[in-house]
Design a protein around this motif. Sequence first.
Motif, mmCIF file in Angstrom:
data_model
loop_
_atom_site.group_PDB
_atom_site.id
_atom_site.type_symbol
_atom_site.label_atom_id
_atom_site.label_comp_id
_atom_site.label_asym_id
_atom_site.label_seq_id
_atom_site.Cartn_x
_atom_site.Cartn_y
_atom_site.Cartn_z
ATOM 1 N N GLU A 35 0.829 -1.207 0.000
ATOM 2 C CA GLU A 35 0.000 0.000 0.000
ATOM 3 C C GLU A 35 0.868 1.263 0.000
ATOM 4 O OE1 GLU A 35 -3.806 0.258 0.190
ATOM 5 O OE2 GLU A 35 -3.048 -1.454 -0.952
ATOM 6 N N LEU B 226 -5.517 0.175 -2.040
ATOM 7 C CA LEU B 226 -5.002 0.623 -3.338
ATOM 8 C C LEU B 226 -4.755 -0.583 -4.242
ATOM 9 C CD1 LEU B 226 -2.455 3.370 -2.190
ATOM 10 C CD2 LEU B 226 -4.642 3.720 -3.348
ATOM 11 N N LYS C 216 1.116 4.207 -3.183
ATOM 12 C CA LYS C 216 0.780 5.619 -2.988
ATOM 13 C C LYS C 216 1.526 6.504 -3.988
ATOM 14 C CE LYS C 216 -0.382 5.389 1.946
ATOM 15 N NZ LYS C 216 0.027 5.778 3.326
#
Length: 214
Positions: A104, A163, A108
């Motif tokens: 994750e 994500l 980003k």
Amino acid sequence: MFFKSQKFARKEKHQIVEETLNKKNQKLVSDQSDKEFSKEFQEINSRIDGVTSALTQLITENGEFQRQVMRQFHIINARMENQEVEKIMNIFPIRNLNDINKTEEILKNPQQMNIIAKELSRLGGGTVKEITKRIMFSIINNETAQLYSWEGQKGKQKFKDLLLGKLIIKAVRLNEKTKEASEADIIKPLREWLVRAKFRRVQSNSQPDDAADL
């Protein structure tokens, strides 16, 4: 009176001759000047042509040098990108929740998200379901996947909030055969794959993951 007239006539004739000679001399000087100017002009043109030719050759050689430099730059850049891709893709398959958190953080970064999505899109598949399954098998193991459901049903964690979920949707759409797929088209097989994670884990001792899901 007659002699004066003759004298005047001779004088006038002499002046006419002088004027004629002067004009001829002036014409000769003018012609000579024109020839000299023409010669100088030709020499200047010749020098300009020489400089132009030299500049053209220099530009051509410089252009070829620039092309060679750019080719080398692209080769080096491609190698660096391949190394970067390989390094990023080493995060898979995800084996535990700690790996989920690390992934994750990586996702980003939009650039890294795009790199990973592009690589995953190359796994192939003729349908949305097939490519979605291939991607899921390559990025997460069953032990970790069974902790998630798309909506977080039955006390499980929500996969749709990750994500990672957005990555899968992006990757499927980057595949040429499934670029028109909607989110709903992709989420459906993804949801089903998560539901069957526990079953695949139980069956994994007797057969490979991909065979268990077929």
